[in-house]
Design an enzyme around this catalytic site. Structure first.
Site, PDB file in Angstrom:
ATOM      1  N   GLY A  28       0.824  -1.205   0.000  1.00  0.00           N
ATOM      2  CA  GLY A  28       0.000   0.000   0.000  1.00  0.00           C
ATOM      3  C   GLY A  28       0.857   1.254   0.000  1.00  0.00           C
ATOM      4  O   GLY A  28       1.865   1.328   0.704  1.00  0.00           O
ATOM      5  N   THR A  67       4.254   3.020   5.650  1.00  0.00           N
ATOM      6  CA  THR A  67       2.874   2.560   5.778  1.00  0.00           C
ATOM      7  C   THR A  67       2.120   3.514   6.693  1.00  0.00           C
ATOM      8  O   THR A  67       2.668   3.970   7.710  1.00  0.00           O
ATOM      9  CB  THR A  67       2.780   1.129   6.350  1.00  0.00           C
ATOM     10  OG1 THR A  67       1.416   0.826   6.688  1.00  0.00           O
ATOM     11  CG2 THR A  67       3.641   0.966   7.590  1.00  0.00           C
ATOM     12  N   ARG A 107       0.761  -5.398  -5.535  1.00  0.00           N
ATOM     13  CA  ARG A 107       0.861  -6.637  -4.774  1.00  0.00           C
ATOM     14  C   ARG A 107       1.472  -7.687  -5.709  1.00  0.00           C
ATOM     15  O   ARG A 107       1.232  -7.672  -6.906  1.00  0.00           O
ATOM     16  CB  ARG A 107      -0.514  -7.105  -4.311  1.00  0.00           C
ATOM     17  CG  ARG A 107      -1.351  -6.027  -3.621  1.00  0.00           C
ATOM     18  CD  ARG A 107      -0.874  -5.712  -2.228  1.00  0.00           C
ATOM     19  NE  ARG A 107      -1.725  -4.716  -1.572  1.00  0.00           N
ATOM     20  CZ  ARG A 107      -1.480  -4.209  -0.376  1.00  0.00           C
ATOM     21  NH1 ARG A 107      -0.422  -4.599   0.304  1.00  0.00           N
ATOM     22  NH2 ARG A 107      -2.293  -3.314   0.154  1.00  0.00           N
ATOM     23  N   ASP A 138       4.828  -4.465   6.088  1.00  0.00           N
ATOM     24  CA  ASP A 138       5.182  -5.823   6.501  1.00  0.00           C
ATOM     25  C   ASP A 138       5.452  -6.747   5.310  1.00  0.00           C
ATOM     26  O   ASP A 138       6.467  -7.454   5.287  1.00  0.00           O
ATOM     27  CB  ASP A 138       4.050  -6.400   7.361  1.00  0.00           C
ATOM     28  CG  ASP A 138       4.354  -7.797   7.861  1.00  0.00           C
ATOM     29  OD1 ASP A 138       5.119  -7.916   8.829  1.00  0.00           O
ATOM     30  OD2 ASP A 138       3.844  -8.764   7.276  1.00  0.00           O
ATOM     31  N   ASP A 173       2.534   0.277  11.969  1.00  0.00           N
ATOM     32  CA  ASP A 173       2.533  -1.043  12.610  1.00  0.00           C
ATOM     33  C   ASP A 173       3.800  -1.857  12.360  1.00  0.00           C
ATOM     34  O   ASP A 173       3.777  -3.082  12.447  1.00  0.00           O
ATOM     35  CB  ASP A 173       1.314  -1.846  12.141  1.00  0.00           C
ATOM     36  CG  ASP A 173       1.309  -2.091  10.631  1.00  0.00           C
ATOM     37  OD1 ASP A 173       2.128  -1.478   9.920  1.00  0.00           O
ATOM     38  OD2 ASP A 173       0.483  -2.902  10.168  1.00  0.00           O
ATOM     39  N   ASP A 175      -0.251   2.731   8.624  1.00  0.00           N
ATOM     40  CA  ASP A 175      -0.772   2.036   9.803  1.00  0.00           C
ATOM     41  C   ASP A 175       0.120   2.149  11.032  1.00  0.00           C
ATOM     42  O   ASP A 175      -0.317   1.816  12.134  1.00  0.00           O
ATOM     43  CB  ASP A 175      -0.992   0.553   9.480  1.00  0.00           C
ATOM     44  CG  ASP A 175      -2.144   0.339   8.518  1.00  0.00           C
ATOM     45  OD1 ASP A 175      -3.103   1.124   8.568  1.00  0.00           O
ATOM     46  OD2 ASP A 175      -2.078  -0.609   7.714  1.00  0.00           O
ATOM     47  N   ARG A 223      -6.389  -2.570   9.876  1.00  0.00           N
ATOM     48  CA  ARG A 223      -6.915  -3.938   9.932  1.00  0.00           C
ATOM     49  C   ARG A 223      -6.385  -4.687  11.149  1.00  0.00           C
ATOM     50  O   ARG A 223      -7.119  -5.399  11.828  1.00  0.00           O
ATOM     51  CB  ARG A 223      -6.550  -4.685   8.640  1.00  0.00           C
ATOM     52  CG  ARG A 223      -7.207  -6.058   8.515  1.00  0.00           C
ATOM     53  CD  ARG A 223      -7.012  -6.646   7.137  1.00  0.00           C
ATOM     54  NE  ARG A 223      -7.764  -5.912   6.134  1.00  0.00           N
ATOM     55  CZ  ARG A 223      -7.210  -5.126   5.203  1.00  0.00           C
ATOM     56  NH1 ARG A 223      -5.911  -4.973   5.160  1.00  0.00           N
ATOM     57  NH2 ARG A 223      -7.964  -4.505   4.321  1.00  0.00           N
TER      58      ARG A 223
END
Length: 319
Positions: free
Chosen positions: A11, A125, A72, A103, A129, A127, A171
């Protein structure tokens, strides 16, 4: 090392372009040739690789997304796909690779490293994360995008005396929901890391209503549940007029914030330094406002930890 490559994968996030710019210009400053891999690991397998010059990254520091594009690539999860990528790198004489992403991107870099090809991961990213860094490139911009939306939604929530459920990305990690909820004054925040009690949420809403509160903002991370389904259930229980806003991919776009531009520049440049030093299989990050780097395999073996003290604080301040 005389030639390095750079790619973005997974992403997109605001700040990837400043990171690319930093990699290219830092490398050229040290007399290295730089090659851009277009289309992530898919482009790597296909050999979609071009040499980048100083002018190639001119006028991109303020642009969202990634000039190298992203995709992807399930094929790259296989040994055969990875070998195809390595063959393309060798064909172009590329001796090291900077991988900017999350990730999944790190897992690709790890696979290349395990096969003897030096890679350095840069955390890109929204996120936030990725272990091994307190902040990821794009998080600050996405956070401000969400806060701007929350502020605007609050205006209409107040005008119409409504409860608004706002679904944000996240997510598996609740950083966007938590930080935006705290900064935006949300009454309730739902994150994947913590279970929620519907009775507690309902009681909080009713208490607020009883003391004259005319509107409520609830932030829901997509990994918890659907904002639409949650709002429907909440309205059935409380009978309060409830609306939903799903922010979606607007959170990924936009000009990167100053904080993200600086972070991306620092991390991109550090990745190049590590390759020059002959250090592959690393992941760069920032901790306590200092640049750090860890073994990328170690990073992938760790779990991102959300700051639960912020979650506790959000509950204390939303009484």
């Amino acid at each position: 090392m005389k030639k390095i490559g750079v790619l973005t994968s997974g992403g997109d996030s605001p700040g990837m372009n400043p990171a690319i710019r930093a990699v290219v210009r830092k490398a050229i400053y040290h007399n290295l040739e730089v090659y851009g891999v277009y289309g992530g690991y898919t482009g790597l397998i296909a050999g979609n690789i071009q040499k980048l010059e100083l002018g190639s990254v001119g006028d991109i520091i303020h642009r969202g997304g990634t000039m190298l594009h992203s995709a992807r690539c399930p094929e790259f999860k296989t040994i055969e796909g990875q070998q195809k990528g390595i063959e393309q790198l060798k064909a172009h004489g590329i001796e090291g690779l900077v991988v900017i992403g999350g990730d999944g991107s790190y897992r690709g870099a790890k696979a290349l490293t395990e096969q003897g090809y030096p890679c350095v991961g840069v955390p890109g990213t929204i996120d936030n994360d990725i272990p091994g860094t307190e902040l990821t490139i794009g998080f600050d911009t996405a956070l401000n995008t969400v806060i701007d939306a929350v502020d605007k939604i609050r205006d209409t929530a107040t005008s119409h005396e409504r409860t608004f459920v706002i679904e944000v990305m996240g997510r598996n990690a609740g950083d966007i929901a938590l930080w935006a909820g705290l900064a935006g004054g949300a009454e309730t925040i739902l994150i994947p890391e913590e279970n929620f009690d519907m009775d507690e949420i309902v009681n909080r809403l009713k208490k607020g209503h009883e003391r004259g509160k005319k509107h409520t903002i609830i932030i829901v991370a997509e990994g918890v549940c659907s904002g639409v389904e949650f709002a429907k259930r909440l309205e059935e229980i409380t009978k309060f007029d409830t609306r939903v806003s799903v922010l979606g991919h607007i959170q990924r776009g936009g000009s990167p914030s100053a904080a993200d531009r600086v972070l991306a520049s620092k991390l991109g440049a550090r990745a190049v330094e590590l390759l020059i030093e002959g250090k592959g299989g690393r992941a760069v990050g920032v901790e306590n406002n200092q640049l750090v780097d860890y073994d990328i395999i170690e990073v992938l073996g760790r779990k991102h930890k959300l700051d639960l003290n912020l979650y506790k604080l959000s509950k204390e301040l939303s009484i």
